[in-house]
Enzyme design. Sequence first.
Site, short mmCIF file in Angstrom:
data_model
loop_
_atom_site.label_atom_id
_atom_site.label_comp_id
_atom_site.label_asym_id
_atom_site.label_seq_id
_atom_site.Cartn_x
_atom_site.Cartn_y
_atom_site.Cartn_z
N HIS A 157 0.85 -1.20 -0.02
CA HIS A 157 -0.13 -0.07 0.01
C HIS A 157 0.87 1.16 0.04
O HIS A 157 1.07 1.68 1.16
CB HIS A 157 -0.81 0.28 1.16
CG HIS A 157 -1.97 -1.18 1.32
ND1 HIS A 157 -1.37 -2.43 1.78
CD2 HIS A 157 -3.21 -1.23 1.08
CE1 HIS A 157 -2.35 -3.46 1.77
NE2 HIS A 157 -3.39 -2.63 1.28
N GLU A 194 -17.31 -4.19 24.91
CA GLU A 194 -16.55 -5.00 25.15
C GLU A 194 -15.16 -5.25 24.01
O GLU A 194 -14.05 -5.63 24.26
CB GLU A 194 -17.30 -6.34 24.63
CG GLU A 194 -18.48 -6.82 25.60
CD GLU A 194 -19.79 -6.07 25.18
OE1 GLU A 194 -20.85 -6.39 25.83
OE2 GLU A 194 -19.77 -5.38 24.45
N HIS A 213 -28.01 -15.71 25.27
CA HIS A 213 -26.96 -15.55 26.06
C HIS A 213 -26.02 -16.51 26.40
O HIS A 213 -25.06 -16.74 27.32
CB HIS A 213 -27.39 -14.81 27.41
CG HIS A 213 -27.86 -13.20 27.13
ND1 HIS A 213 -28.49 -12.85 26.14
CD2 HIS A 213 -27.36 -12.33 28.01
CE1 HIS A 213 -28.56 -11.61 26.39
NE2 HIS A 213 -27.97 -11.12 27.37
#
Length: 647
Positions: A27, A396, A458
Amino acid sequence: MSKHYKELANCIRFLSIDAVQKANSGHPGMPMGMADVATVLFKDFLRFNPKNPSWINRDRFVLSAGHGSMLLYSLLHLTGYKSIALNDIKNFRQLNSVCAGHPEYHPNTGIETTTGPLGQGISNAVGFAISEEILKKKFGKNKIDHKTYVLAGDGCLMEGISHESLSLAGHLKLKNLILLFDNNSISIDGPTSLAVSDDHEKRFKSYGWDYIKINGHSYKEIFKALKKAQKSKKPIAISCKTTIGYGSPNKSGKASSHGSPLGEKEIKLVRKKLNWKHEPFQIPKDLLNEWKKIGYEAFKKAKKHEDKYKKIIFDNKTLKLLDSSFEKIKKDYFDNLKPLATRKSSEIFLDIASKLPNLIGGSADLAGSNNTKTKNHKIIRPGNFSGNYIHYGVREHAMCGIMNGIALHSDLIPYGGTFLIFSDYCKPSIRLAAMMKQRVIYVFTHDSIGLGEDGPTHQPIEQLTSLRSIPNLNVFRPADFIETLECWQLAIENKNSPSVIALTRQGINPVRVKNSSTNESSAGAYEILRTGDKIKITILSSGSETNLACDICHKLATESIYSKVISMPCQELFDQQSASYRNKVLAETDIVISIEASETSYWKKYTGVNGLNFGIDDFGKSAPYKEIYEHFNLNPESIIKRIKEKL
């Protein structure tokens, strides 16, 4: 001033162009576009030491836009880091080259972290900045006082982890954090307007950041912005309006310069436009000397103050210093044996371990459920970093990326909690921690259908298998209080691997009823129960199902079917044991069975084609947990029936 800086920046541009062209992969666009900003940063502001890259009070430079890795390698080479020789740059993207396609962390090289998955570097940088504040509070500003710079692109800011990380950084008022936004408005597919119309300034300011807009090719504006950033009272973003592929007559400002070599014809045109009359990989002596001088001046400044930093490491404290406290709670436990959730066992451990000066805890808005915060923890708050516990909020992914930064920064040991099901939100950062061999600890509670009524959304099924498949990640699933203590000890004392500790919501009966000075869990698996000398069945289990395995073992014995139970809290550690030990555990009987309230296929490497696997290969149910276990036939009667059919 501009001409001199431009020539220095062109050294970065052409090393990057030439390396990508030789590799026929890479790149070039971002290094060409951000070379001017990077030159001013390294020449006039960044505190670093090429002769001691791990100097603790260095500024951290994080390349979140990791695809532009040649920018970083060029800077390290030009300023005199021994880790990056010209031959390494010529071997860009080749097997075992330190100049990998995306930056890969290696200690003492100047490569601060592994980046490439966009946005991860932003979260790492937040972790670096938090660590600096913690150490500054602990040891004093006269010893610890540095900045963290993170170079991020449009793609980094599109990723969700950027939102989570920038939001927390603003909340904590991390004034030592400076984000350099490569605002080139180009992504792989074309102009960013195809997918994004965000007002970046309003976005950053809403997080509590300062925000400056500059021309990323004006040395005067770059210098002025970086100077202002040094005294900011908030984290600050500098939006650098740049041209991707700067200097390329036909590809600058276009997606075609992002992720492909420019090509020999175009490179000739770039050389002509930028008046670069040198062969590939050739840096003129006067410019190379000037870059080496920049590195040498940085070294001299660092050396002048290095003595005061020698003591800025934590004593090599391990849990051995807390042995007497642990022996006391073990005695109390054996004197009062009762069912206990392993998340509660973990809390009891942390109540003592929180006294370790380098253990930094946290949770993603589940402290009370994960049991990660005890009465001995002190919360890290905006402007006050004297504590040892971070409220990450419902973030999270950022939590795990930030913990990577905390672990990379120094000797701090981060742990963070959430439900095991939400490890899916954490996976990219966990994978990078394992790749970088960082001591990060994930406290994942509510580890099975045993969480009950919250239901299948869950209840983790495939998560343990997913985590166990990550190289260099230890996944612990302890069966009771004693195993929980042992697994925590192993996680803290392992400096080269991250660890998952999967814990129950529900109370479970003790399986270890006698004290031992040996950490039995260190072998990964060990015999916990045997009902006869000559046995027909080996039962493997982990976590809450070890109780079930022991119950089955005893019931089989009443029918003169003798067996042994192997508690397997960590498959990864077991797999590292000697062949003779593994054979002792697994090869004693023709029939080996596994019991775990999760996906079953991963256990087949132990049970073989002749074995049986009891678990759950479907989504869970919403009900009281004992009813769910019955529903999935995880009970003694159903399992014993299958075993007898097998015999």
